[in-house]
Design an enzyme around this catalytic site. Sequence first.
Site, PDB file in Angstrom:
ATOM      1  N   CYS A  41      84.704  29.083  18.357  1.00  0.00           N
ATOM      2  CA  CYS A  41      83.736  29.590  19.344  1.00  0.00           C
ATOM      3  C   CYS A  41      82.641  28.569  19.618  1.00  0.00           C
ATOM      4  CB  CYS A  41      83.146  30.934  18.919  1.00  0.00           C
ATOM      5  SG  CYS A  41      81.964  30.904  17.575  1.00  0.00           S
ATOM      6  N   CYS A  47      85.812  34.431  16.771  1.00  0.00           N
ATOM      7  CA  CYS A  47      86.563  33.512  17.628  1.00  0.00           C
ATOM      8  C   CYS A  47      86.299  33.938  19.071  1.00  0.00           C
ATOM      9  CB  CYS A  47      88.047  33.464  17.283  1.00  0.00           C
ATOM     10  SG  CYS A  47      88.984  34.964  17.590  1.00  0.00           S
ATOM     11  N   CYS A  71      78.284  30.666  19.246  1.00  0.00           N
ATOM     12  CA  CYS A  71      77.919  31.508  18.112  1.00  0.00           C
ATOM     13  C   CYS A  71      76.453  31.260  17.770  1.00  0.00           C
ATOM     14  CB  CYS A  71      78.806  31.182  16.910  1.00  0.00           C
ATOM     15  SG  CYS A  71      78.521  32.272  15.516  1.00  0.00           S
TER      16      CYS A  71
END
Length: 134
Positions: free
Chosen positions: A84, A10, A88
């Site tokens: 995120c 996250c 990512c």
Amino acid sequence: MTRPTVLFVCVHNAGRSQMAAAFLQHLAGDRIEVLSAGSQPADQVNPVAVAAMAEVGVDIGARQPKVLTDAAVRQADVVVTMGCGDECPFFPGKRYEDWVLDDPAGQDLAAVRPIRDEIRRRVTALVADLDRGR
């Protein structure tokens, strides 16, 4: 078969991903390797998340947020993202799941409890799925 590795990601690695990693370690023991990281890690784990987890007997008070690295994603068999987005990294051949969950940042304990409980539900299902695949 080698044990699978799960990476929870996250933004701040201070709430959702920390709770998920702790539940996975609590439920799976050493059957699954657990990692967590954030694209913009905070200075500390959210104290309300710590309190919410303590209520269910899981201590995350000593954990520290970690920065997300390509190496962690490469190491993981399963990458679970929690808000995120595009930050990512994506590597072919990995299993990716995006868990849409409210962010506990700035919320009180009463608001974080349902987030914690939903994370536990999803982690329990993930453990069962990974155990079936062994």
